[in-house]
Design a protein around this motif. Structure first.
Motif, PDB file in Angstrom:
ATOM      1  N   GLY A   1       0.797  -1.216   0.000  1.00  0.00           N
ATOM      2  CA  GLY A   1       0.000   0.000   0.000  1.00  0.00           C
ATOM      3  C   GLY A   1       0.831   1.269   0.000  1.00  0.00           C
ATOM      4  N   TRP A   2       2.153   1.142  -0.171  1.00  0.00           N
ATOM      5  CA  TRP A   2       3.014   2.317  -0.205  1.00  0.00           C
ATOM      6  C   TRP A   2       2.919   3.022  -1.560  1.00  0.00           C
ATOM      7  N   ILE A   3       2.604   2.269  -2.596  1.00  0.00           N
ATOM      8  CA  ILE A   3       2.373   2.805  -3.936  1.00  0.00           C
ATOM      9  C   ILE A   3       0.946   2.454  -4.317  1.00  0.00           C
ATOM     10  N   ASN A   4       0.210   3.432  -4.829  1.00  0.00           N
ATOM     11  CA  ASN A   4      -1.182   3.207  -5.235  1.00  0.00           C
ATOM     12  C   ASN A   4      -1.259   3.176  -6.758  1.00  0.00           C
TER      13      ASN A   4
ATOM     14  N   GLY B   1       1.788  14.116  -6.110  1.00  0.00           N
ATOM     15  CA  GLY B   1       1.869  12.795  -6.712  1.00  0.00           C
ATOM     16  C   GLY B   1       0.850  11.817  -6.171  1.00  0.00           C
ATOM     17  N   GLN B   2       0.280  12.093  -5.000  1.00  0.00           N
ATOM     18  CA  GLN B   2      -0.764  11.273  -4.384  1.00  0.00           C
ATOM     19  C   GLN B   2      -0.387   9.793  -4.311  1.00  0.00           C
ATOM     20  N   GLN B   3       0.899   9.532  -4.118  1.00  0.00           N
ATOM     21  CA  GLN B   3       1.446   8.183  -3.976  1.00  0.00           C
ATOM     22  C   GLN B   3       1.171   7.285  -5.177  1.00  0.00           C
ATOM     23  N   ALA B   4       0.927   7.901  -6.332  1.00  0.00           N
ATOM     24  CA  ALA B   4       0.912   7.128  -7.570  1.00  0.00           C
ATOM     25  C   ALA B   4       2.340   6.620  -7.822  1.00  0.00           C
ATOM     26  N   PRO B   5       2.529   5.663  -8.714  1.00  0.00           N
ATOM     27  CA  PRO B   5       3.872   5.139  -8.955  1.00  0.00           C
ATOM     28  C   PRO B   5       4.882   6.242  -9.273  1.00  0.00           C
ATOM     29  N   GLY B   6       6.017   6.223  -8.560  1.00  0.00           N
ATOM     30  CA  GLY B   6       7.018   7.273  -8.700  1.00  0.00           C
ATOM     31  C   GLY B   6       7.471   7.528 -10.123  1.00  0.00           C
ATOM     32  N   PRO B   7       7.755   6.475 -10.925  1.00  0.00           N
ATOM     33  CA  PRO B   7       8.194   6.727 -12.306  1.00  0.00           C
ATOM     34  C   PRO B   7       7.137   7.438 -13.140  1.00  0.00           C
ATOM     35  N   LEU B   8       5.868   7.105 -12.935  1.00  0.00           N
ATOM     36  CA  LEU B   8       4.801   7.773 -13.678  1.00  0.00           C
ATOM     37  C   LEU B   8       4.659   9.222 -13.228  1.00  0.00           C
ATOM     38  N   ASN B   9       4.780   9.459 -11.934  1.00  0.00           N
ATOM     39  CA  ASN B   9       4.759  10.834 -11.433  1.00  0.00           C
ATOM     40  C   ASN B   9       5.916  11.648 -11.998  1.00  0.00           C
ATOM     41  N   ALA B  10       7.102  11.039 -12.060  1.00  0.00           N
ATOM     42  CA  ALA B  10       8.276  11.745 -12.573  1.00  0.00           C
ATOM     43  C   ALA B  10       8.100  12.082 -14.047  1.00  0.00           C
ATOM     44  N   MET B  11       7.610  11.141 -14.836  1.00  0.00           N
ATOM     45  CA  MET B  11       7.398  11.412 -16.265  1.00  0.00           C
ATOM     46  C   MET B  11       6.359  12.505 -16.476  1.00  0.00           C
ATOM     47  N   PHE B  12       5.303  12.475 -15.682  1.00  0.00           N
ATOM     48  CA  PHE B  12       4.272  13.510 -15.744  1.00  0.00           C
ATOM     49  C   PHE B  12       4.893  14.877 -15.467  1.00  0.00           C
ATOM     50  N   SER B  13       5.759  14.942 -14.475  1.00  0.00           N
ATOM     51  CA  SER B  13       6.411  16.199 -14.099  1.00  0.00           C
ATOM     52  C   SER B  13       7.387  16.670 -15.158  1.00  0.00           C
TER      53      SER B  13
ATOM     54  N   HIS C   1       7.249   7.844   8.207  1.00  0.00           N
ATOM     55  CA  HIS C   1       6.389   6.876   7.550  1.00  0.00           C
ATOM     56  C   HIS C   1       7.132   5.552   7.390  1.00  0.00           C
ATOM     57  N   GLU C   2       6.384   4.497   7.156  1.00  0.00           N
ATOM     58  CA  GLU C   2       6.978   3.221   6.841  1.00  0.00           C
ATOM     59  C   GLU C   2       7.408   3.230   5.378  1.00  0.00           C
ATOM     60  N   GLY C   3       8.642   2.814   5.107  1.00  0.00           N
ATOM     61  CA  GLY C   3       9.104   2.772   3.731  1.00  0.00           C
ATOM     62  C   GLY C   3       9.406   4.153   3.170  1.00  0.00           C
ATOM     63  N   GLU C   4       9.642   4.200   1.860  1.00  0.00           N
ATOM     64  CA  GLU C   4       9.999   5.459   1.199  1.00  0.00           C
ATOM     65  C   GLU C   4       8.753   6.056   0.555  1.00  0.00           C
ATOM     66  N   GLN C   5       7.937   6.691   1.376  1.00  0.00           N
ATOM     67  CA  GLN C   5       6.700   7.311   0.917  1.00  0.00           C
ATOM     68  C   GLN C   5       6.784   8.830   1.078  1.00  0.00           C
ATOM     69  N   ASN C   6       5.965   9.524   0.266  1.00  0.00           N
ATOM     70  CA  ASN C   6       5.780  10.971   0.413  1.00  0.00           C
ATOM     71  C   ASN C   6       7.074  11.765   0.265  1.00  0.00           C
ATOM     72  N   ILE C   7       7.971  11.304  -0.618  1.00  0.00           N
ATOM     73  CA  ILE C   7       9.193  12.059  -0.861  1.00  0.00           C
ATOM     74  C   ILE C   7       8.915  13.228  -1.798  1.00  0.00           C
ATOM     75  N   SER C   8       9.895  14.140  -1.904  1.00  0.00           N
ATOM     76  CA  SER C   8       9.748  15.372  -2.684  1.00  0.00           C
ATOM     77  C   SER C   8      10.796  15.423  -3.783  1.00  0.00           C
ATOM     78  N   GLN C   9      10.398  15.913  -4.960  1.00  0.00           N
ATOM     79  CA  GLN C   9      11.301  15.964  -6.115  1.00  0.00           C
ATOM     80  C   GLN C   9      11.142  17.282  -6.869  1.00  0.00           C
ATOM     81  N   VAL C  10      12.222  17.716  -7.503  1.00  0.00           N
ATOM     82  CA  VAL C  10      12.230  18.971  -8.260  1.00  0.00           C
ATOM     83  C   VAL C  10      12.773  18.710  -9.661  1.00  0.00           C
ATOM     84  N   PHE C  11      12.133  19.304 -10.664  1.00  0.00           N
ATOM     85  CA  PHE C  11      12.535  19.151 -12.063  1.00  0.00           C
ATOM     86  C   PHE C  11      12.659  20.535 -12.693  1.00  0.00           C
ATOM     87  N   ILE C  12      13.842  20.857 -13.185  1.00  0.00           N
ATOM     88  CA  ILE C  12      14.077  22.144 -13.847  1.00  0.00           C
ATOM     89  C   ILE C  12      14.489  21.860 -15.286  1.00  0.00           C
TER      90      ILE C  12
END
Length: 338
Positions: free
Chosen positions: A62-65, A84-96, A260-271
């Motif tokens: 349940g760490w990734i939705n 990102g609402q805990q959607a899969p990190g790679p998909l969130n990154a590509m969206f960003s 939190h348990e695991g690597e959840q709710n992290i923050s990322q920046v894209f320039i």
């Protein structure tokens, strides 16, 4: 000799796409299959199939939705903030990254902040996407606490800093210049690889129980005692990247992520920076001249070996240890065999 299985690009992509389609919509499954396949063919095996079982495990925990979607919180000409609402990190990154590129095409430069996401897998892939659009990309992420601050007590305690990877990508035709590094001397994927091979790191990459530098990969991996690049300099860079990630996204810091348990709710920046907006057609002759200067001085530039590895793998395919491929199959409910 260890049993292996050989895949050509399309074979590996289709196999992964089939497995991921059990959990994701068609477009999302294809995007994720591409990221895993690209990592293997670029030779970044620590961020390829070895991470697939962990990715699926984090979904089951349940760490990734897999049904969640990123949501735009605020939007302007040259910046955007995304939840990102805990959607899969790679998909969130590509969206960003897609939004950063599109905005840079109009504004010249754009910043996108992403909060409440998770591991982005292999970040150099996003730099490749930007380079294809003739954009420089500078992006970074914070992480769970997994690195000891240089000024910490000489006896090993709880890690307090993230190794907060950063990527800088510069367009260069079909051979982009990509620097992809964590703030630790070695990424944890690389430390794990050495540990599994029962080999020491080539140089000290963390601390032993008594607080002295060590190249014992297994010990470093077990106690999350990686050391920073450049000692105090890497510690300082880690802190600054974490602070920027938190304030530019409105998201969580490394310390807050640790709650939190695991690597959840992290923050990322894209320039993203649109090179054509700055230089026009002159850019490509200029970067070619700069690369020639490096080669004349026999300087190895970031991405050079990756390009050679990719060219080789595109012809010969990739050789995957059978136990890794079996782990991929066993991590999904419907196993498919190559």
């Amino acid at each position: 000799m260890t049993d292996t299985v050989i895949f050509q690009y399309d074979e590996l992509f289709e196999a992964l796409n089939g497995l991921l389609s059990e959990h994701f919509e068609q477009a999302e499954a294809k995007a994720l299959a591409t990221i895993f396949t690209e990592a293997e063919f670029d030779g970044l095996v620590t961020h390829g199939l070895k991470r697939f079982p962990r990715f699926m495990d984090e979904i089951s925990r349940g760490w990734i939705n897999p049904r969640s979607k990123a949501r735009i919180l605020s939007d302007a000409d040259a910046w955007m903030v995304i939840d990102g609402q805990q959607a899969p990190g790679p998909l969130n990154a590509m969206f960003s990254v897609d939004h950063a590129i599109n905005k840079a095409k109009h504004s010249g430069i754009a910043l996108v902040g992403l909060k409440n996401t998770n591991h982005w897998l292999r970040p150099g892939y996003y730099a490749k996407l930007a380079a294809r659009a003739n954009c420089v990309l500078i992006c970074w992420t914070n992480t769970i606490p997994n690195m000891l601050a240089h000024s910490q007590s000489p006896t090993i305690g709880k890690p307090t800093l993230g190794n907060n990877p950063i990527v800088i990508g510069i367009p260069n035709g079909d051979k982009p210049i990509i620097f992809d590094t964590a703030m630790s001397q070695f990424s944890y994927g690389k430390i794990q690889q050495y540990a599994e091979d029962n080999k020491p790191l080539p140089v000290a990459g963390g601390y032993s129980d008594d607080g002295n530098p060590t190249n014992n990969a297994a010990k470093i991996f077990e106690q999350l005692s990686a050391s920073a690049i450049g000692w105090w300099k890497g510690s300082g860079l880690s802190i600054m990247l974490d602070l920027l990630a938190a304030v530019l996204t409105g998201g969580q810091s490394v310390e807050e992520v640790s709650r939190h348990e695991g690597e959840q709710n992290i923050s990322q920046v894209f320039i993203a920076i649109n090179i054509e907006h700055l230089w026009g057609d002159q850019y490509f002759s200029r970067i070619a001249n700069l690369i020639f200067q490096l080669e004349t001085d026999e300087i190895h530039w970031p991405g050079q070996s990756l390009n050679r590895t990719r060219a080789k793998n595109d012809i010969e395919g990739v050789t995957i240890p059978l136990h890794i491929w079996q782990a991929v199959l066993e991590s999904t409910p419907n196993q498919k065999h190559h």
